[in-house]
Design an enzyme around this catalytic site. Structure first.
Site, mmCIF file in Angstrom:
data_model
loop_
_atom_site.group_PDB
_atom_site.id
_atom_site.type_symbol
_atom_site.label_atom_id
_atom_site.label_comp_id
_atom_site.label_asym_id
_atom_site.label_seq_id
_atom_site.Cartn_x
_atom_site.Cartn_y
_atom_site.Cartn_z
ATOM 1 C CG ASN A 1 36.750 51.322 16.729
ATOM 2 O OD1 ASN A 1 36.230 50.203 16.658
ATOM 3 N ND2 ASN A 1 37.588 51.659 17.699
ATOM 4 C CE LYS B 1 35.560 52.986 20.370
ATOM 5 N NZ LYS B 1 35.794 53.946 21.424
ATOM 6 C CB SER C 1 34.947 63.389 21.468
ATOM 7 O OG SER C 1 34.852 62.574 22.621
ATOM 8 C CD GLU D 1 41.485 56.587 18.461
ATOM 9 O OE1 GLU D 1 40.458 56.962 17.907
ATOM 10 O OE2 GLU D 1 41.607 55.469 18.983
ATOM 11 N N GLY E 1 35.346 58.816 23.673
ATOM 12 C CA GLY E 1 34.023 58.529 24.230
ATOM 13 C C GLY E 1 33.598 59.476 25.340
ATOM 14 C CG HIS F 1 41.157 51.414 20.256
ATOM 15 N ND1 HIS F 1 40.643 51.630 21.515
ATOM 16 C CD2 HIS F 1 40.583 52.341 19.452
ATOM 17 C CE1 HIS F 1 39.780 52.640 21.458
ATOM 18 N NE2 HIS F 1 39.727 53.086 20.213
ATOM 19 C CD GLU G 1 37.643 51.681 23.579
ATOM 20 O OE1 GLU G 1 37.261 50.884 22.711
ATOM 21 O OE2 GLU G 1 37.254 52.871 23.633
HETATM 22 P P1 PGA Z 1 34.922 58.167 20.063
HETATM 23 O O1 PGA Z 1 35.922 56.916 19.904
HETATM 24 O O2 PGA Z 1 34.801 58.818 18.722
HETATM 25 O O3 PGA Z 1 33.634 57.567 20.550
HETATM 26 O O4 PGA Z 1 35.537 59.090 21.068
HETATM 27 C C1 PGA Z 1 37.073 57.016 19.113
HETATM 28 C C2 PGA Z 1 37.837 55.714 19.110
HETATM 29 O O5 PGA Z 1 37.894 55.040 20.152
HETATM 30 O O6 PGA Z 1 38.410 55.322 18.072
#
Ligand code: PGA
Length: 252
Positions: free
Chosen positions: A9, A11, A214, A168, A174, A96, A98
């Protein structure tokens, strides 16, 4: 057996020039590999068509990062499931954390988008996961089960069996702080139980449940060794071709 599935992803990252450099490196790394899994990338909407062209021949599929719940109309600033299909996407990330946190995405709109995606043949990657406060209070399983139930409302068992779910935990995205394999497995098993009670055991056994938060080359293998973890949704570590391929290697 469920075929593992890994998605990057991107983003709000990577522009046209980055895509070109990424695919060149990715294709050269993949020329000596034949991974036994599905994999792909979710670039920004403006790069969907170009990514479809650029990744051709590499085995990667393309995912949109979001769609609107309507096919067309007066909805400035978004894309529909049809636009994603036109651009070559086969998957779409829906709900997601976010999107839920910054764009007022709720369970009702997640469900509407999941149904829209399925109606045009896009495979939804439905994201669920609890914030830290809910886990600290011990309500994480109930919270995630409720997200899954709402997201998949009114789906048939056949439809449900084709989707991908990404667990997640919000506190792991992140942050560099991944869930332990045991914590993730516990939740994945609870999600599969929920799917089984909603759609029957056979459909539930077909659904691929990714872990996200992560994920990197150093923790991917131990996560993937868990029986209900069928792949990963990767943010940060998917931005470089070499680190994504290292995760792909860990899956196989
Ligand atoms: P990350 O993000 O691997 O940077 O933690 C995962 C995601 O948001 O799908």
């Amino acid at each position: 057996m469920r075929r593992p599935i890994l998605f990057g992803n991107w983003k709000l990252n990577h522009r046209h020039k980055d895509l070109t450099a990424f695919t060149a490196e990715f294709k050269s790394l993949m020329s000596s590999r034949e991974p036994e899994c599905d994999f792909g990338f979710a670039p920004v909407a403006t790069l969907l068509s170009e990514a479809t062209r650029s990744f051709k021949g590499s085995g990667a599929s393309i995912a949109a990062q979001d769609i609107h719940s309507f096919a067309s109309g007066a909805f400035t600033g978004t894309i529909s499931a049809e636009h994603a299909v036109d651009a070559g996407a086969q998957f779409v990330i829906i709900g997601h954390s976010e999107r839920r946190a910054y764009f007022a995405e709720d369970d009702t709109s997640v469900n509407a988008k999941v149904r829209r995606a399925l109606s045009v043949g896009l495979t939804p990657i439905v994201c669920v996961g609890e914030p830290l406060s809910i886990r600290d209070a011990g309500g994480h399983e109930k919270f995630v089960k409720s997200q899954v139930t709402s997201a998949l409302q009114d789906l048939s068992s056949d439809e449900a069996s084709t989707i991908v779910i990404a667990y997640e935990p919000v506190w792991a995205i992140g942050t560099g702080k991944s869930a332990t394999p045991e914590m993730a497995q516990e939740m994945h098993a609870a999600i599969r139980e929920t799917l089984s009670s909603l759609f029957g055991r056979s459909a539930a056994e077909k659904v691929r449940i990714q872990y996200g938060g992560s994920v990197k080359a150093s923790n991917a293998a131990e996560l993937m060794a868990m029986p209900d973890i069928d792949g990963a949704l990767v943010g940060g570590a998917s931005l470089r071709a070499d680190s994504f391929v290292a995760i792909l290697d860990a899956l196989n």
